[in-house]
Write a protein that holds these residues in place. Structure first.
Motif, PDB file in Angstrom:
ATOM      1  N   PRO A  99       0.922  -1.008   0.293  1.00 40.80           N
ATOM      2  CA  PRO A  99       0.045   0.240   0.282  1.00 40.80           C
ATOM      3  C   PRO A  99       0.692   1.362  -0.676  1.00 40.80           C
TER       4      PRO A  99
ATOM      5  N   TYR B  59       0.413   4.173  -2.972  1.00 34.38           N
ATOM      6  CA  TYR B  59       0.115   5.618  -2.391  1.00 34.38           C
ATOM      7  C   TYR B  59       1.735   6.372  -3.300  1.00 34.38           C
TER       8      TYR B  59
ATOM      9  N   THR C 268       0.489  12.789   1.995  1.00 35.70           N
ATOM     10  CA  THR C 268       1.657  11.568   1.819  1.00 35.70           C
ATOM     11  C   THR C 268       2.698  11.526   2.471  1.00 35.70           C
TER      12      THR C 268
ATOM     13  N   PHE D 227       0.581   9.582   5.256  1.00 33.88           N
ATOM     14  CA  PHE D 227       0.092   8.212   4.890  1.00 33.88           C
ATOM     15  C   PHE D 227       1.748   6.937   5.750  1.00 33.88           C
TER      16      PHE D 227
ATOM     17  N   PRO E   3      -6.375   8.819   1.234  1.00 32.42           N
ATOM     18  CA  PRO E   3      -6.396   7.842   0.145  1.00 32.42           C
ATOM     19  C   PRO E   3      -7.525   7.436  -0.686  1.00 32.42           C
TER      20      PRO E   3
ATOM     21  N   ASP F 194     -11.359  12.735   3.286  1.00 30.88           N
ATOM     22  CA  ASP F 194     -12.240  11.930   2.221  1.00 30.88           C
ATOM     23  C   ASP F 194     -13.641  12.137   2.435  1.00 30.88           C
TER      24      ASP F 194
END
Length: 279
Positions: A28, A32, A53, A56, A102, A185
């Motif tokens: 992942p 990403y 970024t 994450f 994401p 999100d």
């Protein structure tokens, strides 16, 4: 936990207990980074936030710390290690992963028609029910009572097989809760900030009650030395408070107040209202 798991050695030299979690984290993170690079190239003006970024990748790093030695080995033989792994996997790593936005990144890379499908899925009724704060609260906090106040923990401690589903539940439930409370999100009908703060407050209170009962030995069903259980309860109490404080700060940082714009009065209606009535 009662004993160390057997190490299954791979031809390359890495045991499966290290290789599988490493692949689970690296994939992942690599996906990403690839999507973030594509998003910057497709729209250089909008780009993609380096902060997103970083969040994450920090979440992936915390997840790796939970799944790899030395924490993973400690968790198999010591309740304190289990609780530290639980916190990293269920509270700290999800916060970083969710703040990385994401879903928004995927939408930036999809064609318009596929993006509309994904948005429709996010706004669907099943997603609405799953992303309800009460649902997220039950899945995140309710598992604690089921795990530590029933024979479930002892049954799972006796065998390394069920650890995968338990870890997946901790991670997914933690991501869902962080997403509902402070996720950047898109979400289906996300409630207002006061409602989310109340739900977060209930979670804080529930964690405090469970950890205090665990420390005092009231109603718990954990086959481990008393000192390990008490230290694990302290890790849960103080570590959970810090994680929930960070989640509250994320909620405040990502909150955008809705601006109410006053509609300009209809000029024609104002003129008609000002005209005298002619009998």
């Amino acid at each position: 936990m009662t004993g160390h798991p057997a190490h299954h050695q791979e031809p390359g030299g890495l045991p499966l207990e290290v290789l599988v979690p490493a692949v689970f984290v690296v994939l992942p993170a690599s996906a990403y980074l690839l999507l973030a690079t594509r998003a910057r190239r497709r729209n250089r003006q909008a780009g993609w936030s380096c902060w997103r970024t970083g969040w994450f990748l920090a979440g992936c790093g915390l997840l790796a710390a939970a799944l790899l030695p030395p924490v993973a080995q400690w968790a198999h033989g010591d309740f304190r290690g289990h609780m530290l792994q639980h916190l990293l996997m269920g509270m700290y790593a999800p916060l970083g992963l969710v703040l990385g936005a994401p879903v928004t990144l995927v939408l930036r890379n999809l064609p318009s028609h596929q993006g509309r499908r994904l948005t429709g899925l996010v706004q669907s009724r099943p997603a609405h029910a799953l992303a309800h704060p009460v649902t997220a609260l039950v899945l995140s906090v309710g598992t604690l009572a089921l795990l530590y106040f029933t024979p479930l923990y002892n049954a799972m401690s006796a065998d390394t097989g069920p650890h995968g589903p338990l870890h997946a539940h901790f991670l997914l439930a933690g991501c869902l809760f962080a997403y509902v409370i402070a996720g950047p999100d898109p979400a289906p009908a996300r409630p207002g900030v006061p409602v989310r703060l109340v739900v977060l407050g209930v979670a804080i209170a529930a964690h405090a009650v469970v950890s205090q009962l665990m420390y005092g030995g009231f109603g718990i069903n954990i086959h481990a030395p008393v000192d390990q259980v008490q230290r694990g309860a302290e890790i849960m109490y103080y570590g959970g408070d810090i994680a929930e404080l960070l989640l509250a700060l994320a909620l405040v940082a990502t909150w955008r107040p809705q601006r109410t714009t006053r509609r300009a009065p209809d000029r024609r209606r104002s003129i008609d209202a000002a005209r005298p009535v002619v009998p």
